[in-house]
Design a protein around this motif. Structure first.
Motif, short mmCIF file in Angstrom:
data_model
loop_
_atom_site.label_atom_id
_atom_site.label_comp_id
_atom_site.label_asym_id
_atom_site.label_seq_id
_atom_site.Cartn_x
_atom_site.Cartn_y
_atom_site.Cartn_z
N ARG A 73 -38.38 6.46 -48.17
CA ARG A 73 -38.95 6.22 -46.63
C ARG A 73 -39.93 5.19 -46.21
O ARG A 73 -40.23 5.65 -45.26
CB ARG A 73 -39.83 7.36 -46.58
CG ARG A 73 -38.90 8.76 -46.21
CD ARG A 73 -39.30 10.01 -45.94
NE ARG A 73 -40.11 10.72 -47.24
CZ ARG A 73 -41.10 11.50 -47.13
NH1 ARG A 73 -41.28 11.88 -45.76
NH2 ARG A 73 -41.91 11.80 -48.21
N GLY A 74 -39.75 4.16 -46.77
CA GLY A 74 -40.51 2.81 -46.56
C GLY A 74 -41.10 2.92 -47.05
O GLY A 74 -42.21 3.67 -47.43
N ALA A 86 -35.66 -8.05 -48.11
CA ALA A 86 -35.44 -6.64 -48.70
C ALA A 86 -37.01 -6.05 -49.00
O ALA A 86 -37.20 -5.16 -48.26
CB ALA A 86 -35.11 -7.00 -50.37
N LEU A 87 -37.85 -6.59 -48.16
CA LEU A 87 -38.96 -6.51 -47.83
C LEU A 87 -39.36 -5.61 -46.89
O LEU A 87 -39.35 -4.61 -46.08
CB LEU A 87 -40.75 -7.12 -47.76
CG LEU A 87 -41.01 -7.43 -49.46
CD1 LEU A 87 -42.44 -8.41 -49.44
CD2 LEU A 87 -41.14 -6.11 -50.19
N PRO A 92 -41.41 1.40 -43.00
CA PRO A 92 -41.40 2.55 -42.82
C PRO A 92 -39.90 2.54 -41.08
O PRO A 92 -40.46 1.75 -41.04
CB PRO A 92 -42.11 3.07 -42.75
CG PRO A 92 -43.07 2.29 -43.26
CD PRO A 92 -42.43 1.26 -43.73
N GLU A 93 -39.03 3.21 -41.39
CA GLU A 93 -38.34 3.43 -39.95
C GLU A 93 -37.75 1.83 -40.16
O GLU A 93 -37.03 1.78 -38.67
CB GLU A 93 -38.57 3.55 -38.84
CG GLU A 93 -40.11 5.68 -38.92
CD GLU A 93 -40.43 5.62 -37.87
OE1 GLU A 93 -40.45 4.74 -36.59
OE2 GLU A 93 -41.27 6.50 -38.12
N SER A 94 -37.22 1.21 -40.75
CA SER A 94 -36.30 -0.44 -40.24
C SER A 94 -35.40 0.16 -40.21
O SER A 94 -34.90 1.43 -40.85
CB SER A 94 -36.32 -0.86 -42.16
OG SER A 94 -35.56 0.23 -43.26
N THR A 98 -33.52 3.65 -41.87
CA THR A 98 -32.77 4.88 -40.68
C THR A 98 -31.41 5.08 -41.53
O THR A 98 -31.37 6.15 -41.37
CB THR A 98 -33.47 4.17 -39.40
OG1 THR A 98 -35.25 3.60 -39.48
CG2 THR A 98 -33.02 4.85 -38.64
N ASP A 99 -30.31 3.96 -42.00
CA ASP A 99 -29.33 4.06 -41.94
C ASP A 99 -28.59 4.64 -43.14
O ASP A 99 -28.20 6.47 -43.32
CB ASP A 99 -28.73 2.46 -42.39
CG ASP A 99 -27.51 2.84 -42.22
OD1 ASP A 99 -26.40 3.76 -41.41
OD2 ASP A 99 -26.91 2.74 -43.52
N LEU A 100 -29.70 4.87 -44.01
CA LEU A 100 -29.87 5.22 -45.46
C LEU A 100 -29.75 6.64 -45.33
O LEU A 100 -29.54 7.32 -46.28
CB LEU A 100 -30.77 4.46 -46.40
CG LEU A 100 -29.82 4.43 -47.78
CD1 LEU A 100 -28.63 3.61 -48.17
CD2 LEU A 100 -30.44 3.48 -48.47
N ASN A 101 -31.15 6.93 -44.99
CA ASN A 101 -31.50 8.64 -44.78
C ASN A 101 -30.51 9.30 -43.53
O ASN A 101 -30.83 10.64 -43.59
CB ASN A 101 -33.25 8.28 -44.49
CG ASN A 101 -34.41 7.66 -45.67
OD1 ASN A 101 -33.43 7.91 -46.97
ND2 ASN A 101 -34.95 6.99 -45.66
#
Length: 171
Positions: A73-74, A86-87, A92-94, A98-101
């Protein structure tokens, strides 16, 4: 026999989704196109594994996905070096996370386990190291970077990997 695959560069200068494509190619090269396997991903490697599983068709081959100290979740710590792609994906909420979760169905259908520690200073806050909807195990080990050297953590991971997998009984 364990195979270590570590797409490079691992310094966060390349987006996670691009590293996951490299991971998929290396898996194909090492294991061929059909061999099933267990996947253990540490930190950003767990996100690469998830992307491989959720977006690149890896669910057909991965029997179980185990993550260790992965910022599912970041991590606010990722903001310390904002110029690394990548960072930025690990904020959080990138958009990436967001897409993956957004849809965890593929993970829920797999044998999945997230191992995390409340003492992690790289995955901040530490509870971002697991997904509340999915299985997770808390480890009491200090420091992100030393998790792979902690004998208790290594024994816990080995025991998890040595447990019979339901997917193996169907093979």
């Amino acid at each position: 026999e364990p195979i270590v695959i570590s797409p490079q560069p691992s310094d966060a200068s390349v987006p996670i989704d691009e590293l996951a494509v490299k991971l998929a190619a290396e898996i194909e090269r090492e294991l061929g196109p059909h061999q099933a396997f267990d996947f253990l991903g540490f930190s950003m490697g767990g996100l690469m594994g998830r992307y491989y599983l959720q977006r690149l068709g890896g669910a057909k081959r991965v029997r179980r996905l185990i993550t260790l100290a992965t910022p599912h979740r970041g991590s606010w710590t990722a903001r310390l070096v904002p110029s690394r792609p990548a960072l930025a994906q690990m904020y959080p909420e990138s958009e990436f996370l967001t897409d993956l979760n957004r849809d965890l169905t593929v993970l829920a259908e797999q044998e999945f386990m997230a191992f995390w520690t409340p003492f992690d200073l790289s995955v901040t806050p530490a509870h971002h190291g697991y997904l509340p909807e999915l299985p997770a195990t808390r480890l009491y080990s200090p420091f992100h970077a030393t998790l792979l050297h902690d004998p208790i953590v290594l024994r816990t991971l080995a025991n998890c990997l040595l447990e019979p997998s339901p997917a193996l009984s169907h093979a």
